[in-house]
Design a protein around this motif. Structure first.
Motif, PDB file in Angstrom:
ATOM      1  N   LEU A  49       0.917  -1.364   0.032  1.00 42.08           N
ATOM      2  CA  LEU A  49       0.036   0.039  -0.011  1.00 42.08           C
ATOM      3  C   LEU A  49       1.085   1.272   0.082  1.00 42.08           C
ATOM      4  O   LEU A  49       1.720   1.310   1.005  1.00 42.08           O
ATOM      5  N   LEU A  50       0.719   2.074  -0.968  1.00 43.47           N
ATOM      6  CA  LEU A  50       1.651   3.312  -1.295  1.00 43.47           C
ATOM      7  C   LEU A  50       0.820   4.509  -1.077  1.00 43.47           C
ATOM      8  O   LEU A  50      -0.049   4.564  -2.128  1.00 43.47           O
ATOM      9  N   SER A  51       0.978   5.476  -0.062  1.00 43.77           N
ATOM     10  CA  SER A  51       0.215   6.496   0.014  1.00 43.77           C
ATOM     11  C   SER A  51       1.221   7.746  -0.013  1.00 43.77           C
ATOM     12  O   SER A  51       2.470   7.565   0.255  1.00 43.77           O
ATOM     13  N   GLY A  52       0.494   8.868   0.128  1.00 46.30           N
ATOM     14  CA  GLY A  52       1.426  10.199  -0.053  1.00 46.30           C
ATOM     15  C   GLY A  52       0.359  11.273  -0.738  1.00 46.30           C
ATOM     16  O   GLY A  52      -0.773  11.163  -1.507  1.00 46.30           O
ATOM     17  N   PRO A  53       0.574  12.586  -0.046  1.00 49.49           N
ATOM     18  CA  PRO A  53      -0.230  13.666  -0.712  1.00 49.49           C
ATOM     19  C   PRO A  53       0.296  13.980  -2.149  1.00 49.49           C
ATOM     20  O   PRO A  53       1.114  13.550  -2.940  1.00 49.49           O
ATOM     21  N   SER A  54      -0.571  14.858  -2.927  1.00 46.18           N
ATOM     22  CA  SER A  54      -0.330  15.216  -4.080  1.00 46.18           C
ATOM     23  C   SER A  54       1.082  15.906  -4.505  1.00 46.18           C
ATOM     24  O   SER A  54       1.547  16.642  -3.626  1.00 46.18           O
ATOM     25  N   GLY A  55       1.427  15.569  -5.514  1.00 41.20           N
ATOM     26  CA  GLY A  55       2.782  16.157  -5.805  1.00 41.20           C
ATOM     27  C   GLY A  55       4.005  15.495  -5.258  1.00 41.20           C
ATOM     28  O   GLY A  55       5.069  15.831  -5.246  1.00 41.20           O
ATOM     29  N   SER A  56       3.787  14.119  -4.761  1.00 42.11           N
ATOM     30  CA  SER A  56       4.912  13.451  -4.112  1.00 42.11           C
ATOM     31  C   SER A  56       5.634  12.437  -4.950  1.00 42.11           C
ATOM     32  O   SER A  56       6.477  12.201  -4.646  1.00 42.11           O
ATOM     33  N   ASP A  98     -19.534  24.024   1.992  1.00 39.87           N
ATOM     34  CA  ASP A  98     -20.315  24.822   1.222  1.00 39.87           C
ATOM     35  C   ASP A  98     -21.304  24.185   0.462  1.00 39.87           C
ATOM     36  O   ASP A  98     -21.815  24.780  -0.860  1.00 39.87           O
ATOM     37  N   GLY A  99     -21.463  22.956   0.493  1.00 44.21           N
ATOM     38  CA  GLY A  99     -22.353  22.085  -0.533  1.00 44.21           C
ATOM     39  C   GLY A  99     -21.634  21.472  -1.628  1.00 44.21           C
ATOM     40  O   GLY A  99     -22.409  20.343  -2.301  1.00 44.21           O
ATOM     41  N   GLY A 100     -20.579  21.649  -1.712  1.00 42.39           N
ATOM     42  CA  GLY A 100     -19.883  20.971  -3.088  1.00 42.39           C
ATOM     43  C   GLY A 100     -19.492  19.705  -2.866  1.00 42.39           C
ATOM     44  O   GLY A 100     -19.606  19.224  -1.653  1.00 42.39           O
ATOM     45  N   TYR A 101     -19.048  18.927  -3.734  1.00 46.40           N
ATOM     46  CA  TYR A 101     -18.698  17.510  -3.427  1.00 46.40           C
ATOM     47  C   TYR A 101     -17.310  17.502  -2.790  1.00 46.40           C
ATOM     48  O   TYR A 101     -16.254  18.205  -3.171  1.00 46.40           O
ATOM     49  N   ASP A 102     -17.061  16.773  -1.861  1.00 47.83           N
ATOM     50  CA  ASP A 102     -15.775  16.550  -1.220  1.00 47.83           C
ATOM     51  C   ASP A 102     -15.029  15.402  -1.829  1.00 47.83           C
ATOM     52  O   ASP A 102     -15.070  14.008  -1.204  1.00 47.83           O
ATOM     53  N   LEU A 103     -14.538  15.591  -2.978  1.00 49.88           N
ATOM     54  CA  LEU A 103     -13.666  14.537  -3.692  1.00 49.88           C
ATOM     55  C   LEU A 103     -12.424  13.914  -3.130  1.00 49.88           C
ATOM     56  O   LEU A 103     -11.909  13.110  -3.700  1.00 49.88           O
ATOM     57  N   GLU A 104     -12.137  14.716  -2.199  1.00 50.31           N
ATOM     58  CA  GLU A 104     -10.742  14.340  -1.298  1.00 50.31           C
ATOM     59  C   GLU A 104     -11.173  13.243  -0.494  1.00 50.31           C
ATOM     60  O   GLU A 104     -10.030  12.679   0.282  1.00 50.31           O
ATOM     61  N   SER A 105     -12.406  13.261  -0.045  1.00 50.01           N
ATOM     62  CA  SER A 105     -12.810  12.177   1.060  1.00 50.01           C
ATOM     63  C   SER A 105     -12.596  10.852   0.628  1.00 50.01           C
ATOM     64  O   SER A 105     -12.819  10.211  -0.473  1.00 50.01           O
ATOM     65  N   PRO A 106     -12.214  10.074   1.747  1.00 52.05           N
ATOM     66  CA  PRO A 106     -12.107   8.592   1.605  1.00 52.05           C
ATOM     67  C   PRO A 106     -13.152   7.832   1.203  1.00 52.05           C
ATOM     68  O   PRO A 106     -13.605   6.815   0.741  1.00 52.05           O
ATOM     69  N   LEU A 107     -14.290   8.407   1.669  1.00 49.30           N
ATOM     70  CA  LEU A 107     -15.768   7.779   1.391  1.00 49.30           C
ATOM     71  C   LEU A 107     -16.026   7.877  -0.010  1.00 49.30           C
ATOM     72  O   LEU A 107     -17.140   7.214  -0.448  1.00 49.30           O
ATOM     73  N   VAL A 226      -7.177  20.640  -1.948  1.00 51.42           N
ATOM     74  CA  VAL A 226      -6.080  19.749  -1.958  1.00 51.42           C
ATOM     75  C   VAL A 226      -5.521  19.719  -0.463  1.00 51.42           C
ATOM     76  O   VAL A 226      -5.487  18.546   0.123  1.00 51.42           O
ATOM     77  N   ARG A 227      -5.024  21.030   0.060  1.00 48.37           N
ATOM     78  CA  ARG A 227      -4.527  20.823   1.296  1.00 48.37           C
ATOM     79  C   ARG A 227      -5.245  20.606   2.403  1.00 48.37           C
ATOM     80  O   ARG A 227      -4.787  19.936   3.439  1.00 48.37           O
ATOM     81  N   ARG A 228      -6.649  21.111   2.481  1.00 49.18           N
ATOM     82  CA  ARG A 228      -7.467  20.501   3.572  1.00 49.18           C
ATOM     83  C   ARG A 228      -7.750  19.054   3.389  1.00 49.18           C
ATOM     84  O   ARG A 228      -7.883  18.378   4.391  1.00 49.18           O
ATOM     85  N   GLY A 229      -7.909  18.233   2.298  1.00 52.04           N
ATOM     86  CA  GLY A 229      -7.978  16.963   2.057  1.00 52.04           C
ATOM     87  C   GLY A 229      -6.603  16.269   2.707  1.00 52.04           C
ATOM     88  O   GLY A 229      -6.901  14.983   3.589  1.00 52.04           O
ATOM     89  N   GLU A 230      -5.666  16.618   2.583  1.00 55.48           N
ATOM     90  CA  GLU A 230      -4.264  16.076   2.957  1.00 55.48           C
ATOM     91  C   GLU A 230      -4.258  16.198   4.342  1.00 55.48           C
ATOM     92  O   GLU A 230      -3.804  15.125   5.205  1.00 55.48           O
ATOM     93  N   LYS A 231      -4.414  17.181   5.274  1.00 57.59           N
ATOM     94  CA  LYS A 231      -4.746  17.429   6.636  1.00 57.59           C
ATOM     95  C   LYS A 231      -5.727  16.435   7.201  1.00 57.59           C
ATOM     96  O   LYS A 231      -5.468  16.197   8.437  1.00 57.59           O
ATOM     97  N   LEU A 232      -6.778  16.352   6.592  1.00 63.00           N
ATOM     98  CA  LEU A 232      -7.992  15.447   7.135  1.00 63.00           C
ATOM     99  C   LEU A 232      -7.862  14.160   6.805  1.00 63.00           C
ATOM    100  O   LEU A 232      -8.094  13.149   7.821  1.00 63.00           O
ATOM    101  N   TYR A 233      -7.367  13.737   5.492  1.00 58.77           N
ATOM    102  CA  TYR A 233      -7.399  12.344   5.460  1.00 58.77           C
ATOM    103  C   TYR A 233      -6.234  11.560   5.033  1.00 58.77           C
ATOM    104  O   TYR A 233      -6.162  10.441   4.653  1.00 58.77           O
ATOM    105  N   ILE A 234      -4.901  12.381   4.687  1.00 60.54           N
ATOM    106  CA  ILE A 234      -3.717  11.633   4.678  1.00 60.54           C
ATOM    107  C   ILE A 234      -2.860  11.793   5.736  1.00 60.54           C
ATOM    108  O   ILE A 234      -2.327  10.758   6.140  1.00 60.54           O
TER     109      ILE A 234
END
Length: 311
Positions: A49-56, A98-107, A226-234
């Motif tokens: 399993l290989l993970s990391g934030p965007s741009g890694s 704000d009602g938009g899709y949270d496409l960074e979410s693991p869900l 992207v940074r919000r998603g990193e801090k919450l989900y990565i």
């Protein structure tokens, strides 16, 4: 880890070719060590399993590790976890405040299917790897491919949510790898003049412009999400990793220098995150310029500047 501006500039002036080669060799050695660790864990699980934030540089890293394992007699399969995204739906896709899709979410990921595939692959059973269409934001039911692991075969699953508890709690036996450009650049007084997050942002600015037809302003606008998603989900799951790799390079700011500055010249005063850019742009001016032509075709940085062998 910290790089030092004076040393970077001196090496760039004297012999940039050797400097680049030396930095790439250091990273290659890190990958050799990662491959050793993966081989040592093979009896427990054939899943990586290989993970990391965007741009890694996750994609190139996975490819390079695959090459090393192949030279050591292991056949490796690379699978992007992006293909396990669920189809976007107003009924099931998580939302932002704000009602938009949270496409960074693991869900947004089909975790149930992923965990089922990990279990069945570890047993030597065949699974059908799905294919996701990002243009249509849905799974392509007419695409995908079969996968079955035999003796001496490893599957590397790469994705930003690879170390999420929903996976690692179910499959703690899998080898877990975290990658990020974590180093900073300091001046001779030990003051940070270039952050690791800036390196990743600049990689994305260049890559999105080259490959995705996205201008710098649009990438910067998306960066907050992207940074919000990193801090919450990565980032909260990075300590789950069996091994952490730093994918930064001392030579990359000089190589990106001219390209980034040209892109920044197109920005207008209403550009999102302009305040942050007002720190980054002057920082670039402290570095020597190095031609991207000197970067090897198999270097990780080619994932962002183009001209690489990994596509």
């Amino acid at each position: 880890m910290a790089y030092y501006l004076s040393e970077i500039n001196e090496r760039c002036r004297k012999d940039p070719v050797s400097f680049i080669a030396e930095c790439d060799a250091i990273y290659q050695q890190r990958l050799e060590e990662a491959a050793e660790r993966i081989l040592a864990s093979y009896e427990r699980s054939p899943i990586v399993l290989l993970s990391g934030p965007s741009g890694s540089g996750k994609t190139t890293t996975a490819r390079k590790i695959s090459e090393i394992l192949s030279r050591r007699g292991m056949r490796t399969h690379y699978i992007s976890m992006d293909d396990y995204f669920k189809s976007v739906s107003p009924l099931t896709t998580p939302r932002l405040p704000d009602g938009g899709y949270d496409l960074e979410s693991p869900l947004c990921m089909d975790m149930e299917l992923l965990n089922d595939h990990f279990t069945r692959l570890s047993r030597g059973e065949q699974v059908w790897i799905p294919k996701y269409s990002f243009t249509r934001q849905m799974r392509d039911t007419g695409a995908g491919h079969a996968l079955q692991l035999r003796d001496g075969e490893i599957a590397i699953f790469e994705g930003i949510h690879a170390l999420n508890d929903m996976i690692t709690d179910t499959h703690p036996e899998a080898f877990k790898l975290y990658i990020s450009a974590r180093s900073v650049v300091e001046d001779d007084n030990g003051e940070v003049i270039f952050k690791g997050t800036w390196m990743r942002l600049m990689r994305r600015v260049v890559r999105d412009n080259l490959y995705r037809g996205t201008d710098a302003a649009e990438t910067l606008q998306r960066w907050a999400s992207v940074r919000r998603g990193e801090k919450l989900y990565i980032s909260p799951f990075k300590d789950k990793a069996d091994l952490k790799l730093d994918s930064s390079f001392a030579y990359e700011v000089p190589v990106l220098n001219n390209t980034v500055n040209d892109l920044f010249k197109t920005l207008t005063p209403d550009t999102p995150r302009l305040e942050e850019l007002q720190h980054i742009v002057p920082a670039y001016e402290l570095f020597e310029d190095v031609s991207p032509d000197l970067v090897a075709p198999d270097a990780l940085l080619r994932e962002f500047i183009g001209g690489g062998i990994y596509g």
